[in-house]
Design a protein around this motif. Structure first.
Motif, PDB file in Angstrom:
ATOM      1  N   THR B  33       0.832  -1.211   0.000  1.00 43.85           N
ATOM      2  CA  THR B  33       0.000   0.000   0.000  1.00 43.85           C
ATOM      3  C   THR B  33       0.864   1.257   0.000  1.00 43.85           C
ATOM      4  O   THR B  33       0.622   2.199  -0.764  1.00 43.85           O
ATOM      5  CB  THR B  33      -0.920  -0.002   1.239  1.00 43.85           C
ATOM      6  OG1 THR B  33      -1.655  -1.224   1.251  1.00 43.85           O
ATOM      7  CG2 THR B  33      -1.864   1.170   1.213  1.00 43.85           C
ATOM      8  N   THR B  36       2.319   1.666  -3.367  1.00 44.41           N
ATOM      9  CA  THR B  36       1.315   2.159  -4.324  1.00 44.41           C
ATOM     10  C   THR B  36       1.179   3.661  -4.227  1.00 44.41           C
ATOM     11  O   THR B  36       1.162   4.376  -5.236  1.00 44.41           O
ATOM     12  CB  THR B  36      -0.062   1.519  -4.036  1.00 44.41           C
ATOM     13  OG1 THR B  36       0.095   0.113  -3.953  1.00 44.41           O
ATOM     14  CG2 THR B  36      -1.047   1.843  -5.118  1.00 44.41           C
ATOM     15  N   VAL B  37       1.088   4.166  -2.991  1.00 46.84           N
ATOM     16  CA  VAL B  37       0.876   5.606  -2.811  1.00 46.84           C
ATOM     17  C   VAL B  37       2.108   6.382  -3.270  1.00 46.84           C
ATOM     18  O   VAL B  37       2.002   7.390  -3.973  1.00 46.84           O
ATOM     19  CB  VAL B  37       0.546   5.917  -1.335  1.00 46.84           C
ATOM     20  CG1 VAL B  37       0.491   7.412  -1.100  1.00 46.84           C
ATOM     21  CG2 VAL B  37      -0.770   5.273  -0.952  1.00 46.84           C
ATOM     22  N   GLY B  40       2.430   6.112  -7.004  1.00 47.56           N
ATOM     23  CA  GLY B  40       1.285   6.780  -7.615  1.00 47.56           C
ATOM     24  C   GLY B  40       1.442   8.289  -7.620  1.00 47.56           C
ATOM     25  O   GLY B  40       0.921   8.976  -8.496  1.00 47.56           O
ATOM     26  N   ARG B  41       2.152   8.817  -6.640  1.00 50.03           N
ATOM     27  CA  ARG B  41       2.353  10.260  -6.558  1.00 50.03           C
ATOM     28  C   ARG B  41       3.426  10.771  -7.520  1.00 50.03           C
ATOM     29  O   ARG B  41       3.499  11.952  -7.836  1.00 50.03           O
ATOM     30  CB  ARG B  41       2.706  10.641  -5.104  1.00 50.03           C
ATOM     31  CG  ARG B  41       1.487  11.030  -4.284  1.00 50.03           C
ATOM     32  CD  ARG B  41       0.895  12.289  -4.862  1.00 50.03           C
ATOM     33  NE  ARG B  41      -0.490  12.499  -4.551  1.00 50.03           N
ATOM     34  CZ  ARG B  41      -0.914  13.264  -3.549  1.00 50.03           C
ATOM     35  NH1 ARG B  41      -0.047  13.847  -2.762  1.00 50.03           N
ATOM     36  NH2 ARG B  41      -2.193  13.434  -3.359  1.00 50.03           N
ATOM     37  N   ASN B  48       2.914   4.630 -14.744  1.00 52.56           N
ATOM     38  CA  ASN B  48       2.134   4.713 -13.504  1.00 52.56           C
ATOM     39  C   ASN B  48       1.074   3.622 -13.433  1.00 52.56           C
ATOM     40  O   ASN B  48       0.939   2.951 -12.417  1.00 52.56           O
ATOM     41  CB  ASN B  48       1.434   6.080 -13.425  1.00 52.56           C
ATOM     42  CG  ASN B  48       2.279   7.065 -12.623  1.00 52.56           C
ATOM     43  OD1 ASN B  48       3.228   6.668 -11.959  1.00 52.56           O
ATOM     44  ND2 ASN B  48       1.938   8.321 -12.697  1.00 52.56           N
ATOM     45  N   ILE B  49       0.324   3.473 -14.531  1.00 57.22           N
ATOM     46  CA  ILE B  49      -0.765   2.492 -14.540  1.00 57.22           C
ATOM     47  C   ILE B  49      -0.207   1.092 -14.383  1.00 57.22           C
ATOM     48  O   ILE B  49      -0.717   0.273 -13.607  1.00 57.22           O
ATOM     49  CB  ILE B  49      -1.570   2.596 -15.857  1.00 57.22           C
ATOM     50  CG1 ILE B  49      -2.280   3.943 -15.908  1.00 57.22           C
ATOM     51  CG2 ILE B  49      -2.561   1.462 -15.982  1.00 57.22           C
ATOM     52  CD1 ILE B  49      -3.163   4.108 -17.101  1.00 57.22           C
ATOM     53  N   ALA B  52       1.046   0.506 -10.811  1.00 57.61           N
ATOM     54  CA  ALA B  52      -0.072   0.401  -9.865  1.00 57.61           C
ATOM     55  C   ALA B  52      -0.782  -0.940 -10.007  1.00 57.61           C
ATOM     56  O   ALA B  52      -1.104  -1.600  -9.012  1.00 57.61           O
ATOM     57  CB  ALA B  52      -1.056   1.545 -10.079  1.00 57.61           C
ATOM     58  N   LEU B  53      -1.022  -1.363 -11.265  1.00 59.40           N
ATOM     59  CA  LEU B  53      -1.713  -2.635 -11.467  1.00 59.40           C
ATOM     60  C   LEU B  53      -0.848  -3.820 -11.070  1.00 59.40           C
ATOM     61  O   LEU B  53      -1.351  -4.812 -10.537  1.00 59.40           O
ATOM     62  CB  LEU B  53      -2.149  -2.771 -12.932  1.00 59.40           C
ATOM     63  CG  LEU B  53      -3.382  -1.955 -13.322  1.00 59.40           C
ATOM     64  CD1 LEU B  53      -3.719  -2.164 -14.785  1.00 59.40           C
ATOM     65  CD2 LEU B  53      -4.583  -2.306 -12.455  1.00 59.40           C
ATOM     66  N   GLU B 125      -3.815  21.794 -11.996  1.00 62.33           N
ATOM     67  CA  GLU B 125      -3.104  21.119 -10.910  1.00 62.33           C
ATOM     68  C   GLU B 125      -3.290  21.882  -9.597  1.00 62.33           C
ATOM     69  O   GLU B 125      -3.112  21.338  -8.530  1.00 62.33           O
ATOM     70  CB  GLU B 125      -1.603  21.016 -11.231  1.00 62.33           C
ATOM     71  CG  GLU B 125      -1.284  20.139 -12.428  1.00 62.33           C
ATOM     72  CD  GLU B 125      -1.614  18.678 -12.194  1.00 62.33           C
ATOM     73  OE1 GLU B 125      -1.780  17.955 -13.169  1.00 62.33           O
ATOM     74  OE2 GLU B 125      -1.728  18.271 -11.015  1.00 62.33           O
ATOM     75  N   ALA B 128      -6.248  20.838  -7.462  1.00 60.37           N
ATOM     76  CA  ALA B 128      -6.110  19.413  -7.172  1.00 60.37           C
ATOM     77  C   ALA B 128      -5.410  19.175  -5.848  1.00 60.37           C
ATOM     78  O   ALA B 128      -5.664  18.190  -5.170  1.00 60.37           O
ATOM     79  CB  ALA B 128      -5.309  18.741  -8.296  1.00 60.37           C
ATOM     80  N   PRO B 131      -7.694  19.189  -1.409  1.00 65.20           N
ATOM     81  CA  PRO B 131      -8.989  18.547  -1.161  1.00 65.20           C
ATOM     82  C   PRO B 131      -9.440  18.767   0.283  1.00 65.20           C
ATOM     83  O   PRO B 131      -9.473  17.842   1.078  1.00 65.20           O
ATOM     84  CB  PRO B 131      -8.684  17.077  -1.458  1.00 65.20           C
ATOM     85  CG  PRO B 131      -7.193  16.931  -1.247  1.00 65.20           C
ATOM     86  CD  PRO B 131      -6.595  18.277  -1.201  1.00 65.20           C
TER      87      PRO B 131
END
Lengths: 221, 134
Positions: B33, B36-37, B40-41, B48-49, B52-53, B125, B128, B131
């Motif tokens: 995990t 992934t984070v 992913g960042r 990236n894809i 992640a997969l 961006e 984004a 949040p």
């Protein structure tokens, strides 16, 4: 623990769980497990439809999907991932405990798992509330100012459908585990017969499995 | 309990494992995990894809094999799950074969074109990164 239980369970014959049309309990367990895996297979295919929708629209609107994923709350998503993974771990510890005939420890671990499930739903509800507030909603209800691109409302349609169906599975899984926990507490399962604990756990792992894919696809890429 | 044959010639009987392997799998899933984070960042483009997969598939395999005990299970149960995953891949391949074979004009947005230029991609961006909660 069975003396105060009343007539419902006092009437159970020894080895009540062994259905007569199975030669022995292991044949029965084998059949039961196969049935569960078949069901899990249909669950995978159910979610496959949503993953397919995601993939198609991601292919059609790559930039929008990339930017929209940046508008989800990554820290809450990560927190929920950790919660779900941990709950998968605790449910397997519960199964391990009942395999050894320790129903007290099993109840404890199942209770922790159910608490994790509740925690997941609370975090998810905060996320949903934020999105409702900001107008990050599917289809024509989309009104978020921060991201005005074609396809943004489709991203949120996929987001709400996928996470909504997943949250529904969390609620179902939680209810199943609560029912199983209740029955463990009654002393209905032991080292010899505990296949319902195992199957409830399998369902819960599937919920975790789906989230393992949903999390990076929605929140990160 | 003595009248029940457990174990040896029975593929349906699950071994009782020590806690070590579960703790190990749990830690591996947490590490996955984090990975992934972190990846992913980063902005790695198409990679990236794939990363992640790949991580998600590894995590899922760990869950299926050790938490769901498919590692210990008999052949039929393994077959059921593997076949269902296989059919997911058939579904994806079929739909993508169809999508790729279409003329762009027949697609809902005229094909997978990033329409971000007219809005100024970099400007998006900004919001984004914030949040915030109400």
């Amino acid at each position: 623990m069975s003396s105060s239980e009343g007539h419902a369970h006092a009437a159970r014959p020894p080895r009540w769980y062994h259905a007569h049309h199975f030669d022995n309990i292991e044949t029965q367990n084998h059949a039961v497990r196969l049935g569960m895996w078949l069901f899990l297979g249909t669950e995978v295919l159910l979610f496959a439809g949503l993953f397919l929708g995601y993939t198609v629209y991601r292919w059609l609107y790559p930039q929008t999907f990339h930017l929209a994923s940046r508008h989800l709350d990554l820290s809450l998503g990560t927190l929920n991932t950790v919660i779900l993974i941990t709950s998968s771990f605790t449910v397997v510890l519960g199964y391990n405990a009942i395999q050894r005939g320790n129903s007290k420890a099993c109840v404890r671990w199942l209770a922790v798992t159910i608490l994790c499930a509740l925690g997941f739903l609370v975090v998810k509800s905060f996320e949903y509330r934020h999105k409702f507030h900001e107008g990050m909603l599917p289809g024509k209800f989309y009104s978020y100012e921060g991201l005005q691109l074609p396809g943004a409302n489709i991203f949120y349609a996929v987001y709400f459908l996928a996470t909504g169906l997943h949250a529904f599975h969390v609620i179902v899984g939680m209810s199943i585990l609560a029912w199983v926990m209740f029955r463990v507490k009654k002393g209905l399962y032991n080292a010899e017969y505990h296949v319902p604990v195992e199957l409830g756990g399998l369902y819960w792992h599937l919920v975790d499995l789906i989230w393992i894919f949903l999390f990076p696809l929605l929140y990160l890429i | 309990m003595a009248d029940i044959e457990l174990g040896t010639n029975n593929p349906a009987a699950h071994a009782v494992h020590g806690l070590k392997r579960y703790v190990f799998v749990w830690l591996a899933l947490l590490a996955g995990t984090v990975l992934t984070v972190v990846t992913g960042r980063m902005d790695l483009g198409e990679a990236n894809i794939i990363i992640a997969l790949a991580i998600a598939t590894t995590k899922a395999t760990l869950v299926v094999l050790f938490f769901m005990h498919l590692y210990d299970a008999g052949g039929v149960n393994r077959l059921v799950f593997v076949v269902s995953v296989l059919f997911v891949l058939v579904l994806l391949a079929g739909v993508f074969g169809d999508l790729m074979a279409r003329l762009p004009v027949s697609l809902p947005n005229g094909g997978p074109v990033a329409p971000v230029e007219m809005h100024g991609g970099a400007g998006h961006e900004g919001p984004a990164a914030s949040p915030e909660h109400p």
